[in-house]
Enzyme design. Structure first.
Site, PDB file in Angstrom:
ATOM      1  N   ASP A 223       0.774  -1.294   0.055  1.00 50.17           N
ATOM      2  CA  ASP A 223       0.044   0.102  -0.107  1.00 50.17           C
ATOM      3  C   ASP A 223       0.857   1.323   0.020  1.00 50.17           C
ATOM      4  O   ASP A 223       0.471   2.129  -0.646  1.00 50.17           O
ATOM      5  CB  ASP A 223      -0.860  -0.117   1.460  1.00 50.17           C
ATOM      6  CG  ASP A 223      -1.911   1.160   1.291  1.00 50.17           C
ATOM      7  OD1 ASP A 223      -2.506   1.362   0.371  1.00 50.17           O
ATOM      8  OD2 ASP A 223      -1.614   2.013   2.098  1.00 50.17           O
ATOM      9  N   LYS A 227       1.571   4.245  -2.743  1.00 41.16           N
ATOM     10  CA  LYS A 227       1.388   5.782  -2.810  1.00 41.16           C
ATOM     11  C   LYS A 227       2.915   6.352  -3.240  1.00 41.16           C
ATOM     12  O   LYS A 227       2.883   7.409  -3.899  1.00 41.16           O
ATOM     13  CB  LYS A 227       1.346   6.074  -1.351  1.00 41.16           C
ATOM     14  CG  LYS A 227      -0.201   5.619  -1.086  1.00 41.16           C
ATOM     15  CD  LYS A 227      -0.364   5.805   0.554  1.00 41.16           C
ATOM     16  CE  LYS A 227      -1.539   5.077   0.869  1.00 41.16           C
ATOM     17  NZ  LYS A 227      -1.862   4.962   2.498  1.00 41.16           N
TER      18      LYS A 227
END
Ligand code: NAD
Length: 346
Positions: A223, A227
């Site tokens: 995750d 980003k």
């Protein structure tokens, strides 16, 4: 009379439900300017829509959806359905689905604008990224994804503003995961005490709505890697995918970070899960690092994120963005403010 804009929504989970309630009050406040009409809403199992695009009432949409017996439209059908309305349409993707992300070019090419907190479209293959921006130009559509990095914090808009005004980003560093922030702040607090059961704290983070739909996507570092992929691309690096640079996974390595924590403590430091992008050397990495107790990264609270932008203009004192990096309402705020940006241009 006020012009009409149709809204289509996919996803009604933690973020989606908060977005629906923000949309209801936005629609009421905007009545004189634009008439916002919900014409489609779906989860992975159910949908509500009609061939005549009749408005779906916003005050009762959650119960309408749960009692519906309609199945969601397949994505190519949904593109056709939305494009055939003859009315400007915004698609709100409140899922974490890769399939939906892969279909963004088809929506955009048909002039359907998109706002989303879903990272998948912007952190997948570099080809998808290029296809998306080419389709957006071709279709004259708008696209915003503020909440794909740092939830409601103005991270994406900030890096875009920096780059588009001619500043040069040299380094980005920070804590990019609400879940990791929460876990490390409670397990290795600057006060020195702490350390309950890892699995229980992970469960608590999920309960609070901080984690990805599948918490393993947080713990394996993917995750955060997604980003960083997005930010690195805006900073000018052609990052191929979120797996094309080193990422430290914490599954199932509780032991590993416990050892790091003890080592850091001996030096009077704390360990944190951080991501960094060094633009000049094109290095992107995600993993555990030690910080002095006085460092802003060490003293984060709760599920807060902190993102530091080092640029030519800002010199050695970075531009820092800090605050809640997870949670339904703040994430939905990022989506709603994106929608406002789109509405202002339609
Ligand atoms: P969630 O699991 O609570 O909800 C997901 C929703 O999407 C569900 O309604 C599900 O039915 C629907 N869905 C999933 N796949 C679908 C498909 N193929 N077709 C139709 N519907 C589908 O997730 P969430 O916490 O609400 O997160 C939503 C998005 O927001 C994710 O992309 C997440 O990464 C992002 N996000 C969440 C947070 C947070 O704090 N929760 C923060 C930043 C970004």
């Amino acid at each position: 009379s006020a012009r009409q804009v149709n809204i289509a929504i996919i996803g009604a989970g933690g973020v989606g439900k908060c977005f629906l309630s923000q949309l209801e009050s936005l629609a009421a406040r905007r009545q004189n300017k634009q008439k916002l009409v919900l014409t489609y809403i779906a989860t992975s199992k159910k949908a509500v829509y009609s061939d005549s695009y009749s408005p779906i009432a916003l005050d009762s949409v959650v119960s309408t959806l749960s009692s519906s017996s309609q199945a969601p439209l397949a994505l190519p059908k949904l593109v056709d359905y939305l494009a055939a309305s003859g009315t400007k349409t915004v698609l709100v993707d409140n899922t974490s689905s890769q399939d939906i992300a892969d279909a963004y070019p088809s929506f955009l090419r048909r002039g359907i604008s998109i706002v989303t907190p879903n990272k998948k479209a912007f952190s997948g293959s570099y080809k998808l990224w290029q296809d998306i921006f080419a389709a957006k130009e071709e279709g004259g559509a708008l696209l915003y994804h503020e909440a794909s990095c740092g939830a409601g914090l103005p991270v994406i808009s900030t890096i875009k503003d920096l780059v588009e005004t001619g500043d040069e980003v040299t380094k980005i560093e920070g804590v990019f995961s609400g879940t990791m922030s929460f876990l490390f702040n409670s397990f290795a607090p600057t006060s020195g005490s702490g350390g309950g059961k890892w699995s229980a704290e992970v469960a608590k983070a999920k309960e609070l709505g901080y984690t990805e739909p599948d918490p393993r996507d947080d713990l394996n570092g993917l995750d955060v890697a997604r980003k960083l992929t997005i930010l690195a691309r805006y900073a000018g690096l052609e990052v191929e995918s979120p797996t094309s640079f080193p990422v430290q996974s914490l599954i199932p390595k509780e032991l590993e970070w416990r050892r790091s924590k003890a080592e850091a403590a001996k030096e009077g430091k704390v360990v944190r899960f951080v991501g960094s992008i060094d633009v000049a050397s094109k290095q992107v990495k995600v993993g555990l690092e030690k910080f002095d107790l006085s460092h802003p990264i060490a003293s984060l609270k709760g599920s807060d994120n902190i993102i530091s932008f080092y640029t030519k203009r800002y010199g050695s004192n970075p531009l820092i963005i800090q605050g809640a990096g997870a949670g339904g309402d703040v994430t939905a705020m990022g989506v709603t403010s994106d929608l406002l940006k789109v509405l202002a241009q339609l």
